[in-house]
Structures are given as structure tokens and as C-alpha cells.
Write an enzyme that holds these catalytic residues in place. Structure first.
Site, short mmCIF file in Angstrom:
data_model
loop_
_atom_site.label_atom_id
_atom_site.label_comp_id
_atom_site.label_asym_id
_atom_site.label_seq_id
_atom_site.Cartn_x
_atom_site.Cartn_y
_atom_site.Cartn_z
N ASN A 1 46.01 67.04 6.51
CA ASN A 1 46.43 65.93 5.65
C ASN A 1 47.93 65.88 5.37
OD1 ASN A 1 46.01 68.23 4.03
ND2 ASN A 1 45.77 66.97 2.20
N GLU B 1 44.25 77.53 -0.76
CA GLU B 1 44.45 76.21 -1.40
C GLU B 1 43.33 75.32 -0.87
OE1 GLU B 1 46.52 75.62 -3.68
OE2 GLU B 1 48.26 76.91 -3.42
N CYS C 1 44.67 66.57 -1.54
CA CYS C 1 43.87 67.49 -2.36
C CYS C 1 44.06 67.23 -3.84
CB CYS C 1 44.21 68.93 -2.02
SG CYS C 1 45.97 69.23 -2.07
N GLU D 1 51.23 78.81 -4.71
CA GLU D 1 52.33 78.62 -3.76
C GLU D 1 53.49 77.98 -4.51
OE1 GLU D 1 49.84 76.55 -0.57
OE2 GLU D 1 50.77 78.21 0.53
P1 NAD Z 1 39.21 72.46 7.15
O1 NAD Z 1 38.77 73.52 6.22
O2 NAD Z 1 38.22 71.82 8.03
O3 NAD Z 1 40.34 73.02 8.13
C1 NAD Z 1 41.52 73.61 7.64
C2 NAD Z 1 42.09 74.52 8.71
O4 NAD Z 1 41.20 75.61 8.91
C3 NAD Z 1 42.27 73.87 10.09
O5 NAD Z 1 43.46 74.32 10.67
C4 NAD Z 1 41.06 74.38 10.85
O6 NAD Z 1 41.27 74.43 12.24
C5 NAD Z 1 40.94 75.78 10.29
N1 NAD Z 1 39.61 76.39 10.44
C6 NAD Z 1 38.41 75.77 10.66
N2 NAD Z 1 37.42 76.69 10.77
C7 NAD Z 1 38.00 77.90 10.61
C8 NAD Z 1 37.48 79.22 10.59
N3 NAD Z 1 36.19 79.49 10.78
N4 NAD Z 1 38.34 80.25 10.38
C9 NAD Z 1 39.66 80.01 10.15
N5 NAD Z 1 40.20 78.76 10.16
C10 NAD Z 1 39.38 77.72 10.38
O7 NAD Z 1 39.98 71.40 6.24
P2 NAD Z 1 40.64 70.01 6.67
O8 NAD Z 1 39.53 69.03 6.88
O9 NAD Z 1 41.65 70.22 7.76
O10 NAD Z 1 41.46 69.63 5.36
C11 NAD Z 1 40.91 68.95 4.27
C12 NAD Z 1 40.63 69.90 3.13
O11 NAD Z 1 41.81 70.61 2.77
C13 NAD Z 1 40.20 69.19 1.88
O12 NAD Z 1 39.13 69.86 1.27
C14 NAD Z 1 41.43 69.29 0.97
O13 NAD Z 1 41.16 69.18 -0.40
C15 NAD Z 1 41.97 70.59 1.36
N6 NAD Z 1 43.40 70.69 1.01
C16 NAD Z 1 43.78 71.48 -0.04
C17 NAD Z 1 45.10 71.55 -0.41
C18 NAD Z 1 45.56 72.42 -1.56
O14 NAD Z 1 46.75 72.70 -1.64
N7 NAD Z 1 44.67 72.86 -2.44
C19 NAD Z 1 46.06 70.83 0.29
C20 NAD Z 1 45.63 70.02 1.34
C21 NAD Z 1 44.29 69.98 1.70
#
Ligand code: NAD
Length: 454
Positions: free
Chosen positions: A131, A229, A263, A432
């Protein structure tokens, strides 16, 4: 080597095919990063500071290029993408001060001299979501490098292009080879190897709570450090004593920024019951006024969703019988467009309880302050939120009672590089940004020097 196609979400056209790192590629990168890290940590602090400032300067010289790449890869409106690239520069400049300021402590003790050192961890793995690819990457790599670590960075599969470019810019800026490596790849391959590799000492993970939970469980096997996060379902609480016009005019931007793929999106608007009808009257033109369209256009405020798969997920929250109060506009034709959508569901509805991560907001009435706080906290998440009131005592009471890491009163501000950011409850672990972030990339070492009596 396997590859993946990167698609422009506003046109559905193929942008580039990216080679994906495999497990052996990760292991090789870790081995090289270990060597680079030891040399980096041994440099004089002022030299590491200067290297980070040089990196910031090269990013600054490429803001237009990075922004254009994010517009194409992620569909972010150009003004937002420029801010994001500038934020990477700012985060680097801010943490370039850290190498010369991680000073440890001298602690008064009996029988000698006691000092603490903030030792780097070694190799750090940063895993980012799709995102906000650039900004979230910088929150991990800048303080980690500043604290003397090497960084391996895995961008999300859908949005790797700006991160790959930032990795190239680091080399152009003169950062040592292998110190900062971008490894595009699958979560199930590169991400999981980061977690299982014994020489990666910390994982900084930003993404869904579901995957974050797995990362934390995997890290436990090595007592590996984690910063998480994760997701959010933040509340925008509107009291009857606030500037209702301003609360309504700004509410769309508190949730529809980045098409709700944020997020910190205030995806639940809680409105005091006695001003609910008036608030909805004011909200409707504000939502309909959000400019949705070509992200490359300067007056666009909201672009498309990132992918077809994500469009399907967001659309599942707005079935035909959904309680839609009103909707904004969205272009037709190619692209993953979704109009800003306002729902008035029951408190128990799925759209109220789950993170949608799209331009869909639920508006709910509440009775009094206690009801507002209980409703705001009725979620496993606790990342962000806003409180609208002109009563200072109420603002303080409610801000202290809402279980959330980042709150703003009479605004929707969440992220500043110089203040801490992170979540309560299942929104995450650790913080962070802000002045203390480099410390979370160090171990405290205590050394006692015995001093002989004269
Ligand atoms: P996601 O959890 O699907 O993927 C995030 C990352 O993790 C990607 O790079 C993905 O390739 C990797 N990943 C997937 N499976 C994995 C595994 N088994 N082991 C290690 N890494 C793995 O999330 P997304 O769909 O890319 O992002 C959206 C989510 O991120 C939403 O829930 C959002 O709220 C959250 N988010 C949180 C923050 C924050 O600062 N709190 C900021 C931005 C997004």
C-alpha cells in the site's frame, strides 16, 4: 528463475516483468550482507552519517522519477507519490543524525566504571506491504542502517518497482555494496526464509495481522526480534460540540486517502446521535466531491485499487443489499476503480468489524462519551483514530481512553517521521519512526570496568 508481472492498476497494462529471488538467492544475500555489515559498523560514526545524507540527496534528485514509478505501479495520485518520495529523503536525513548520537549511558556503580553500548544487531530483514511501498520501506531501512546494521528488503509482489529503484539509488549514492539489498520475491519464499534464516537477527514486518502472526511465531523459534505493523479498523469520533462542518468536510480524506488502502484509514465514523442527521447531510457532498481518476493528473485525489484480486475483496463488503447511504464517482473502463462508498450498517456487521482496506466507510451513531469509547475500542485492532471536539477536557479524556497508538484531535494526522508510530493490540508490536527507532535495531551491552583503589 521465476518471474512475476507488474501491472498498472489504472490501465491494467503490463509495466514490467520482475525476476523473483529464490531461497538460495536469499542465503547468498545474507552471507554477503554479514560481511558488509561488519565493515559498515566499524566505520567512524561521522562517515556513516555522511553516507546516509548522500543517500538522501540522491533520493531527493530522483523524486520525480520515483513518484512517476509509484503512480504507474500503485496508482497513487501524483501529489501523494511525490510526498512519499520526499518522505523517504526526510526519513534518511532524520536518521543520518543517529550514528553520532547513539551514545549509550554511563551508570554510577560501586567499584568501577559502568557503560552501555548500543550494538547493532547484524543483518535485518524488512518485509513491506503493497500500500505504501516507499515510505514503509524507509521506516525500516533508514534507522536500521543508521544503527550499524545491514538490511535485506523484500517488497510486496504487486508493487516492487520503487523499492528496486531505491536499492539502485543507494549504490549510486556510494553506500557499500551488499549493505542494503532489495530482494523481490514471494512472501512464501523470500519472506519465510527471512524468518527462518538464523543469521537474520530481526524482522521488520508490515502487512496483515494474519501473516504477521505467522512471522512472529516463526521468529520465536530463533528468539528473533520483531517489529510488527499490522492491520487497523480505526475510529473517527465526532462529538456534538465540534466544528461539524470541518469534521464532515475532512472525514472523506481520513478514510479514502490512497483509496482506503491505508492501515490508518478511519474506516468507522462514530457520530453523536443528536448531530448524526446533520453530519450525514454535510458528509454527502464532501464524499461526492472527492476527485477520483487518472492518478497522473494533478487534481486527482483518489486513484484505483491496487489489483483485481484486491478489488474483489473490497467489493465483497458491498453486496447488492448493503446499507449504502451514498457513493461518490469512479471512472468506468479499464482499471480497478471503486467509488467512495458510505455504509450505515449495524454494529455487528462484517463491514464494521473487519479491515476492508478500500474506499468503504461505516457510519455509526453513539449516545454519549462512554458509548463512543466502548465502540471505538470494540475491535481487535488499535492503530489510529481521530477525535473531533472543542472541549479540551473531553479531548484529553477520550484520547487517553481509546486503545490506539496514534490519535489526532480535530485532524486526521498519523505519520510524521519525527514522532513514534505503531499499534496497540493486534495492530502491531513495537514502534517505528521518532527519535527512538534506531534503538530498536540495537542490543544494549553493559560493560563494567573494575577500578583499583589508589
Ligand atoms: P500481507 O500480509 O499479505 O503481505 C505483506 C508482506 O508480507 C508482503 O511483502 C508479502 O509478500 C509478505 N508475506 C506474505 N506471506 C508471508 C510469509 N508467510 N512470511 C513472510 N512474509 C510473507 O499484507 P498486504 O496485503 O501486502 O498489506 C495490507 C495489510 O498491511 C493490511 O492489513 C494493512 O493494514 C497492513 N498495513 C499496516 C501498516 C502499519 O503500519 N500498521 C502499514 C501498511 C499496511
Amino acid at each position: 528463475m521465476s518471474t512475476s508481472d507488474v501491472i498498472n492498476p489504472a490501465t491494467e497494462e503490463l509495466l514490467r516483468t520482475v525476476e523473483l529471488t529464490d531461497e538460495a538467492g536469499v542465503d547468498d544475500a545474507v552471507a554477503r550482507a554479514k560481511v558488509a555489515q561488519q565493515k559498515w559498523a566499524a566505520l567512524p560514526p561521522a562517515e556513516r552519517a555522511a553516507a546516509l545524507r548522500a543517500f538522501a540527496a540522491v533520493v531527493d534528485a530522483h523524486i520525480d522519477e520515483l513518484a512517476a514509478l509509484e503512480v504507474a505501479n500503485s496508482g497513487h495520485p501524483i501529489s501523494g507519490a511525490e510526498w512519499e518520495a520526499g518522505h523517504v529523503r526526510d526519513v534518511l536525513n532524520y536518521y543520518s543524525a543517529a550514528p553520532e548520537r547513539l551514545s549509550g549511558k554511563q551508570i554510577p556503580v560501586a567499584g568501577g566504571l559502568d557503560v552501555t553500548f548500543n550494538e547493532p544487531l547484524g543483518v535485518v530483514g524488512v518485509i513491506t506491504p503493497w500500500n505504501f511501498p516507499m515510505t514503509i520501506a524507509a521506516w525500516g531501512f533508514a534507522p536500521a542502517l543508521a544503527a550499524g546494521n545491514a538490511v535485506l528488503l523484500k517488497p510486496a509482489e504487486w508493487t516492487p518497482l520503487t523499492t528496486i529503484r531505491i536499492g539502485e539509488l543507494a549504490l549510486e549514492a556510494g553506500l557499500p555494496a551488499d549493505l542494503f539489498q532489495v530482494l523481490p520475491g514471494k512472501g512464501s519464499v523470500v519472506g519465510e526464509r527471512f524468518v527462518s534464516h538464523p543469521d537474520i537477527r530481526k524482522i521488520v514486518f508490515t502487512g496483515s495481522t494474519e501473516v504477521g502472526t505467522r512471522v512472529m511465531a516463526g521468529a520465536a523459534a530463533h528468539v528473533k526480534r520483531v517489529t510488527l505493523e499490522l492491520g487497523g479498523k480505526s475510529a473517527n469520533i465526532v462529538f456534538d460540540d465540534c466544528d461539524l462542518e470541518r469534521a464532515a468536510a475532512t472525514a472523506p480524506y481520513g478514510v479514502f486517502d490512497n483509496a482506503g488502502q491505508d492501515c490508518c484509514a478511519r474506516s468507522r465514523i462514530l457520530v453523536q446521535r443528536n448531530v448524526y442527521d446533520r453530519f450525514m447531510e454535510l458528509l454527502e457532498p464532501a464524499v461526492k466531491g472527492v476527485k477520483v481518476g487518472d492518478p497522473a493528473s494533478r487534481d486527482t485525489e483518489m486513484g484505483p485499487l491496487v489489483s483485481k484480486a484486491h478489488w474483489n475483496s473490497v467489493a465483497s463488503f458491498v453486496p447488492d443489499d448493503a446499507p449504502v447511504a451514498f457513493r461518490g464517482d469512479a471512472p468506468s473502463g479499464p482499471g480497478y476503480w471503486f467509488p467512495p462508498t458510505v455504509l450505515t450498517p449495524q454494529r455487528t456487521d462484517r463491514a464494521v468489524r473487519e479491515e476492508i482496506f478500500g474506499p468503504v466507510v461505516a457510519v455509526l451513531p453513539f449516545d454519549d462519551e462512554a458509548d463512543a469509547i466502548a465502540l471505538a475500542n470494540d475491535t481487535p485492532y488499535g492503530l489510529s483514530g481521530s477525535i473531533w471536539t472543542d472541549n479540551l477536557s473531553r479531548a484529553v479524556r477520550v484520547a487517553r481512553a481509546v486503545e490506539s497508538g496514534n490519535l489526532s484531535v480535530n485532524s486526521h494526522s498519523s505519520v510524521r517521521y519525527n514522532t513514534p508510530f505503531g499499534g496497540f493490540k493486534q495492530s502491531g508490536l513495537g514502534r517505528e519512526l521518532g527519535p527512538d527507532a534506531p534503538l530498536s535495531f540495537t542490543e544494549t551491552k553493559n560493560v563494567f570496568f573494575a577500578v583499583q583503589e589508589a
